[in-house]
Design a protein around this motif. Structure first.
Motif, PDB file in Angstrom:
ATOM      1  N   UNK A   1       0.855  -1.183   0.000  1.00  0.00           N
ATOM      2  CA  UNK A   1       0.000   0.000   0.000  1.00  0.00           C
ATOM      3  C   UNK A   1       0.890   1.233   0.000  1.00  0.00           C
ATOM      4  N   UNK A   2       0.600   2.187  -0.943  1.00  0.00           N
ATOM      5  CA  UNK A   2       1.334   3.443  -1.032  1.00  0.00           C
ATOM      6  C   UNK A   2       0.653   4.464  -0.135  1.00  0.00           C
ATOM      7  N   UNK A   3       1.423   5.048   0.788  1.00  0.00           N
ATOM      8  CA  UNK A   3       0.816   5.925   1.790  1.00  0.00           C
ATOM      9  C   UNK A   3       0.750   7.380   1.408  1.00  0.00           C
ATOM     10  N   UNK A   4       1.370   7.783   0.295  1.00  0.00           N
ATOM     11  CA  UNK A   4       1.347   9.180  -0.085  1.00  0.00           C
ATOM     12  C   UNK A   4       2.442  10.012   0.565  1.00  0.00           C
ATOM     13  N   UNK A   5       3.158   9.445   1.531  1.00  0.00           N
ATOM     14  CA  UNK A   5       4.231  10.167   2.221  1.00  0.00           C
ATOM     15  C   UNK A   5       5.604   9.652   1.828  1.00  0.00           C
ATOM     16  N   UNK A   6       5.673   8.914   0.708  1.00  0.00           N
ATOM     17  CA  UNK A   6       6.945   8.343   0.281  1.00  0.00           C
ATOM     18  C   UNK A   6       7.233   6.985   0.882  1.00  0.00           C
ATOM     19  N   UNK A   7       6.306   6.466   1.702  1.00  0.00           N
ATOM     20  CA  UNK A   7       6.496   5.170   2.336  1.00  0.00           C
ATOM     21  C   UNK A   7       5.532   4.147   1.743  1.00  0.00           C
ATOM     22  N   UNK A   8       5.977   2.880   1.761  1.00  0.00           N
ATOM     23  CA  UNK A   8       5.179   1.780   1.232  1.00  0.00           C
ATOM     24  C   UNK A   8       5.001   0.756   2.347  1.00  0.00           C
TER      25      UNK A   8
ATOM     26  N   UNK B   1       7.684  -2.274   6.179  1.00  0.00           N
ATOM     27  CA  UNK B   1       7.556  -1.017   5.453  1.00  0.00           C
ATOM     28  C   UNK B   1       8.788  -0.800   4.581  1.00  0.00           C
ATOM     29  N   UNK B   2       8.555  -0.031   3.495  1.00  0.00           N
ATOM     30  CA  UNK B   2       9.637   0.478   2.654  1.00  0.00           C
ATOM     31  C   UNK B   2       9.546   1.993   2.739  1.00  0.00           C
ATOM     32  N   UNK B   3      10.498   2.595   3.470  1.00  0.00           N
ATOM     33  CA  UNK B   3      10.418   4.019   3.773  1.00  0.00           C
ATOM     34  C   UNK B   3      11.444   4.792   2.959  1.00  0.00           C
ATOM     35  N   UNK B   4      10.984   5.910   2.367  1.00  0.00           N
ATOM     36  CA  UNK B   4      11.881   6.795   1.610  1.00  0.00           C
ATOM     37  C   UNK B   4      11.749   8.248   2.046  1.00  0.00           C
ATOM     38  N   UNK B   5      10.875   8.528   3.008  1.00  0.00           N
ATOM     39  CA  UNK B   5      10.579   9.916   3.360  1.00  0.00           C
ATOM     40  C   UNK B   5      11.585  10.504   4.346  1.00  0.00           C
ATOM     41  N   UNK B   6      12.288   9.674   5.078  1.00  0.00           N
ATOM     42  CA  UNK B   6      13.180  10.177   6.121  1.00  0.00           C
ATOM     43  C   UNK B   6      14.524   9.467   6.006  1.00  0.00           C
ATOM     44  N   UNK B   7      15.487  10.107   5.387  1.00  0.00           N
ATOM     45  CA  UNK B   7      16.793   9.498   5.208  1.00  0.00           C
ATOM     46  C   UNK B   7      16.821   8.611   3.980  1.00  0.00           C
ATOM     47  N   UNK B   8      17.861   7.778   3.869  1.00  0.00           N
ATOM     48  CA  UNK B   8      17.976   6.895   2.699  1.00  0.00           C
ATOM     49  C   UNK B   8      16.862   5.863   2.700  1.00  0.00           C
ATOM     50  N   UNK B   9      16.507   5.363   1.506  1.00  0.00           N
ATOM     51  CA  UNK B   9      15.458   4.347   1.457  1.00  0.00           C
ATOM     52  C   UNK B   9      15.829   3.129   2.297  1.00  0.00           C
ATOM     53  N   UNK B  10      14.829   2.556   2.962  1.00  0.00           N
ATOM     54  CA  UNK B  10      15.095   1.435   3.865  1.00  0.00           C
ATOM     55  C   UNK B  10      13.885   0.528   3.930  1.00  0.00           C
ATOM     56  N   UNK B  11      14.163  -0.763   4.004  1.00  0.00           N
ATOM     57  CA  UNK B  11      13.129  -1.776   4.227  1.00  0.00           C
ATOM     58  C   UNK B  11      13.252  -2.243   5.669  1.00  0.00           C
ATOM     59  N   UNK B  12      12.161  -2.176   6.409  1.00  0.00           N
ATOM     60  CA  UNK B  12      12.106  -2.736   7.758  1.00  0.00           C
ATOM     61  C   UNK B  12      10.964  -3.729   7.786  1.00  0.00           C
ATOM     62  N   UNK B  13      11.298  -4.980   8.129  1.00  0.00           N
ATOM     63  CA  UNK B  13      10.278  -6.024   8.026  1.00  0.00           C
ATOM     64  C   UNK B  13      10.565  -7.122   9.037  1.00  0.00           C
ATOM     65  N   UNK B  14       9.494  -7.794   9.446  1.00  0.00           N
ATOM     66  CA  UNK B  14       9.608  -9.017  10.226  1.00  0.00           C
ATOM     67  C   UNK B  14       9.857 -10.160   9.247  1.00  0.00           C
ATOM     68  N   UNK B  15      10.944 -10.894   9.474  1.00  0.00           N
ATOM     69  CA  UNK B  15      11.388 -11.915   8.532  1.00  0.00           C
ATOM     70  C   UNK B  15      11.202 -13.290   9.145  1.00  0.00           C
ATOM     71  N   UNK B  16      10.738 -14.219   8.306  1.00  0.00           N
ATOM     72  CA  UNK B  16      10.577 -15.610   8.716  1.00  0.00           C
ATOM     73  C   UNK B  16      10.957 -16.475   7.525  1.00  0.00           C
ATOM     74  N   UNK B  17      12.029 -17.281   7.688  1.00  0.00           N
ATOM     75  CA  UNK B  17      12.499 -18.150   6.604  1.00  0.00           C
ATOM     76  C   UNK B  17      12.784 -19.531   7.172  1.00  0.00           C
TER      77      UNK B  17
END
Length: 989
Positions: free
Chosen positions: A374-381, A401-417
């Motif tokens: 979902x695109x939030x309109x604030x540069x974050x996904x 989330x995939x954030x681009x609004x504050x600092x360099x682009x970054x993916x923060x996610x809960x990972x399960x493999x």
């Protein structure tokens, strides 16, 4: 298209102006003014003509205007035409009517203030007018450019025709756009601003092998005050996607659209075809029935874009692919190299759903790829779902989330493999098969909080299960510039050898890859570790590696084969300098040694627990080591310095070893020896060994040892360059107690693997254990031995010999030893052979006290007198019993003032003889007088002595006395009474 629309307006305006020519055809000034007015009224532009207006009647009537300039209102756009030629129909002109037959525009140049951002901006360039009153227009060498930049389109040659009946327009032409060949084909219905018109457009750009072709067939509703509405089928074909996408990126305005085009060129390969139904209504457009095929990929679905007035734009994407193929260059694209990951346009909202059945990449298949965002309109996904089944059956699930609004682009996610074949996944990722450990890296599961940026990767609150190991902790990895790794983890069990990380591999990493390309900070706790032959428990490791400098803040083990260990230090891997300090508590030295596949001698084991401490340092050219081992019974100190790097044999070595024991007797008792009653063994033990490298590559050794009242000194030269290693020099002992020597032998015999003692117990029970004689081949000796012997406080005299070992031959030469009041001299040789050592000796004993000799050998006191003895013999065997039993040789003896005490049933007293002498031979370990021994004053003695059985048989024939037969061991010979004057030779025992 921009130039085309302006040309149409220009021609229409020129036709309107021509209606007013009439009678003024020959009035050029009037004609000039009228024409400019009509053009301005028709186009709404500011019109200026820098050149004259000419009228030509032959061969065809026409109007010619030079240096014509139009500044279009509301756009800051300018159209400059070098020459405009408008042809008039001749017949209507004779009737006073001006009818345009054709128009020819030479070198028209359209200059825009900036690239058009929408169809609305293109519509603003259109002139007023509902009809086009002409049949044909020709454009020669036209150009379009943006202000301040070279022409983007030039060399435009266009042919425009209007159907007289329908009013439809067709345009065909060629030119150059962005350095590529341009081909244009346009067909429309009658052009109006109120009603929809049909439109067919084909544009091709580039050579055939790299052609980008756009085709559109549908309807278009022009509008002056807003973007047009359209509906139709659109096709986009790229003969080669990488080059075609790069060309599109050059044509598009700088920004997200251009970046998307370039990204697409790196994601897919080969030809590409896109087909869709396009619907555009005001600020909204939609692509339905979308189908994209190319590069082995197939993608279908829909795209929708809408930007309501005063509201944020909305994007909706529903895409499905049965198979998608990516090139191997995708990792470089994803790596980013410093922050060039794409960001959603500002204010963009919406949803994206992507489902890929099979993703082909790197000769593998990623299955069931799902993305819901979902695109939030604030540069974050918001990454609501991201899942895939990777090669090796590794299932990965993530949300975040995939954030681009504050600092360099970054993916923060809960990972399960999780999966069952991590090795296949690593091989697919590019790890060479020979670097993967056999049978390992199979089952894996990983959970944690992931943060991923173009420059770094971090994993927090992670739990990893790999094979039989479980680890928890966090890690961070910086990938831009010099890689940096930070890792903090607790591991329940880990066997490094299972993953190909033995001592050699770890040393290679330390001297190679770690120095060249990685900084690291590690904080590890390992409950059970397996490495090489070691199985330590409670391992703690804290280290920091910065640009080749390794600092170990702690390396500790709570249980290394029962020992506790702690080491700190630092090491400059580039310069080779290092420093460390360590300490250890060793309850069981033997258990610790076995962990290193070493068996300690029994005396060391008997000493029990030790406490050890050590420090070391090196500047890359030389190194120093200090080691201290402490035990209640013995202390050992080592202080050494040598050239770096470490080598064997050591170079430029200076070392000293010090031994100290508070009580030598107590130490020997601790070693397991019993019955030490020699006063010489009372007191402390102190020793020092100094070692210095010699110029020829060997080492000079200086030895000083005090044990009780005894002292040992030596100067030796040890050589390692030759094979086998050699030892030469001098050893001198002072106040060496003979009784203590026998006791020391008994103490050291088990540790040194010598035949079981005491020596006095050997006769008659010679050790039969086969000994290892290979040591005769493993060293070379040349030692001068000196000693002053004592028996308690009584001096015995000086002793000496020369000990030599060379080519498997041990020689003891120049023997001179006080023995039982006499002196032993001669030499012996022991040579190594395949069938066993070969012994040869020639010894003599002069002036010895026979009773003292027997007493020393614990052979009783049955014989007394002054003994002279010579024996030359040889033997062969693997055990001492074999050497005695195979003895062959000859000798002679003389016993003066002899006294023989015999055991008998009668009351006979000792037998005294003035002297006994004669020769004897030894055959297979049996000595026999040959001929019988002579007795001074008359008489003879027939004797036979079995050395192996330690049994004596003798017959004494003395004048005026019956024969005396003796049988038994020499320490208790038994006298047999007989009345015969003579008897047979004693039988062999």
């Amino acid at each position: 298209m921009r130039l085309l629309l302006l040309i149409l307006g220009l021609v229409a305006a020129a036709f309107t102006a021509a209606l007013f020519l009439g009678q003024r055809l020959l009035d050029r000034d009037t004609l000039r003014a009228e024409l400019i007015d009509r053009l301005a009224a028709a186009t709404g532009a500011d019109v200026a003509a820098g050149g004259p207006v000419e009228i030509e009647l032959l061969p065809q009537p026409r109007l010619v205007m030079a240096e014509l300039v139009l500044d279009l209102p509301g756009t800051d756009a300018r159209l400059a035409i070098d020459r405009a030629e408008i042809g008039l129909a001749a017949a209507p002109l004779l009737r006073g009517q001006a009818v345009i037959a054709n128009a020819r525009l030479v070198r028209p140049r359209l200059t825009l203030p900036r690239p058009p951002q929408s169809l609305g901006e293109l519509g603003a360039l259109l002139p007023d007018g509902a009809a086009l009153p002409f049949r044909a227009v020709q454009v020669l060498d036209g150009a379009v450019s943006v202000a301040g930049a070279p022409p983007q389109a030039h060399g435009l040659d266009l042919a425009l025709e209007v159907d007289e009946l329908s009013g439809g327009l067709t345009v065909e032409g060629t030119g150059t756009l962005a350095g590529q060949a341009l081909r244009l084909d346009l067909e429309t219905s009658a052009f109006t601003r109120e009603a929809p018109m049909s439109l067919r457009l084909e544009v091709a750009l580039g050579p055939p092998e790299q052609e980008v072709a756009l085709r559109y067939r549908g309807s278009l509703q022009p509008a002056r005050d807003g973007p047009p509405a359209s509906s139709g089928e659109v096709q986009l074909a790229l003969a080669d996607l990488p080059s075609g996408s790069a060309l599109l990126a050059d044509l598009l305005p700088a920004g997200q659209a251009a970046a998307a085009a370039r990204t697409a060129g790196r994601l897919l390969e080969g030809a590409l075809a896109l087909n869709a139904r396009l619907e555009v209504h005001g600020p909204a457009w939609r692509l339905d029935e979308l189908r994209l095929v190319g590069g082995g990929s197939d993608l279908s679905g829909s795209l929708a874009w809408e930007r309501p007035a005063a509201a944020e734009p909305v994007l909706t994407a529903e895409l499905v692919s049965t198979r998608l193929r990516l090139p191997d260059t995708v990792p470089a694209l994803l790596a980013g190299g410093g922050g060039d990951w794409p960001a959603p346009p500002p204010g963009l909202t919406g949803r994206i759903r992507l489902a890929v059945g099979a993703l082909d990449w790197r000769d593998g298949v990623v299955r069931q790829l799902r993305l819901e965002a979902a695109l939030g309109g604030d540069g974050n996904v918001a990454l609501e779902r991201l899942s895939a089944d990777l090669p090796g059956g590794i299932a990965v699930r993530a949300s975040g989330t995939y954030a681009t609004s504050n600092g360099p682009p970054a993916v923060e996610a809960d990972l399960d493999a999780a999966g069952e074949d991590l090795q296949s996944l690593l091989a697919w990722a590019g790890v060479p098969a020979e670097e993967l450990p056999a049978g390992r890296l199979r089952g894996v599961s990983l959970t944690g909080r992931l943060r991923l940026t173009p420059a770094a990767l971090a994993l927090r609150d992670a739990e990893l299960r790999l094979d039989a190991s479980r680890a928890t902790g966090s890690m961070a990895l910086v990938t831009v510039g010099r890689p940096q790794l930070a890792l903090k983890a607790e591991i329940d069990r880990l066997t490094l050898d299972d993953y190909g990380l033995g001592p050699a591999e770890l040393a290679s990493l330390a001297q190679g890859g770690l120095v060249d390309g990685l900084d690291a900070a590690l904080d590890l706790r390992i409950e059970r570790l397996g490495w090489h032959e070691l199985r330590p428990e409670g391992v703690s490791l804290r280290l920091d590696l910065q640009r080749g400098r390794l600092r170990v803040d702690e390396l500790a083990m709570t249980d290394l084969a029962g020992a506790r260990l702690r080491i700190v230090g630092d090491h400059d891997l580039r310069q080779g300098s290092w420093a460390f300090a360590g300490e250890a508590e060793i309850p069981s030295p033997s258990r610790l040694a076995r962990a290193f596949a070493v068996e300690l001698p029994a005396p060391v084991v008997a000493l029990g627990a030790f406490r050890a401490s050590a420090t070391g340092r090196s500047d890359g050219r030389s190194g120093e080591l200090e080691l201290q081992l402490d035990n209640p019974f013995l202390a050992i100190g080592v202080d050494a310095a040598t050239a770096a790097p470490p080598a064997w044999p050591p170079r430029a070595l200076r070392a000293s070893v010090e031994l100290a024991a508070p009580g030598l007797r107590e130490l020997l008792l601790r070693l397991g020896a019993q019955g030490f009653d020699q006063p010489a063994l009372a007191g402390p033990l102190d020793g020092r060994l100094d070692v210095t490298s010699a110029p020829d590559g060997g080492h000079a050794l200086t030895l000083a040892l005090e044990a009780g009242r005894m002292r040992l000194e030596g100067e030796l030269l040890h050589g390692e360059a030759a094979s086998p290693p050699s030892l030469a020099g001098r050893l001198a002992a002072r106040h060496l107690d003979a009784g203590a020597l026998l006791d020391l032998y008994r103490a050291l015999e088990p540790a040194l693997g010598l035949p079981a003692g005491p020596l006095r117990s050997w006769p008659g029970a010679w050790p039969r254990r086969k000994l290892d004689w290979t040591w005769l081949e493993k060293a070379a000796l040349d030692l001068a031995l000196e000693a002053s012997l004592v028996d308690g406080s009584r001096p015995l005299g000086d002793a000496g010999a020369r000990l030599a070992l060379e080519d498997g031959r041990l020689r003891l030469e120049e023997i001179g030893v006080p023995l039982a009041g006499g002196r032993l001299h001669g030499g012996l040789e022991l040579a190594h052979a395949a069938t066993g050592p070969q012994l040869a000796f020639k010894l003599g004993l002069e002036g010895a006290d026979a009773a003292g000799l027997l007493h020393a050998l614990r052979a009783g006191e049955a014989l007394d007198g002054v003994l002279d003895l010579e024996l030359e013999a040889r033997s062969q065997g693997l055990a001492l019993a074999d050497l005695v039993g195979n003895l062959e040789g000859d000798g002679q003896l003389a016993l003066r003032r002899a006294r023989l005490d015999l055991v008998s049933d009668g009351a006979a007293g000792p037998l005294e003889l003035a002297a006994v002498e004669g020769r004897f031979g030894v055959v297979r370990g049996v000595a026999q007088a040959r001929p019988p021994l002579n007795v001074t004053g008359g008489g003879r003695i027939e004797a036979r002595f079995d050395l192996l059985a330690w049994l004596l048989a003798a017959r004494l024939e003395l004048p005026d006395a019956p024969p005396i037969e003796v049988l038994g061991p020499p320490d208790a010979p038994y006298r047999l009474e007989t009345a015969e004057a003579a008897g047979p030779e004693p039988a062999a025992p």
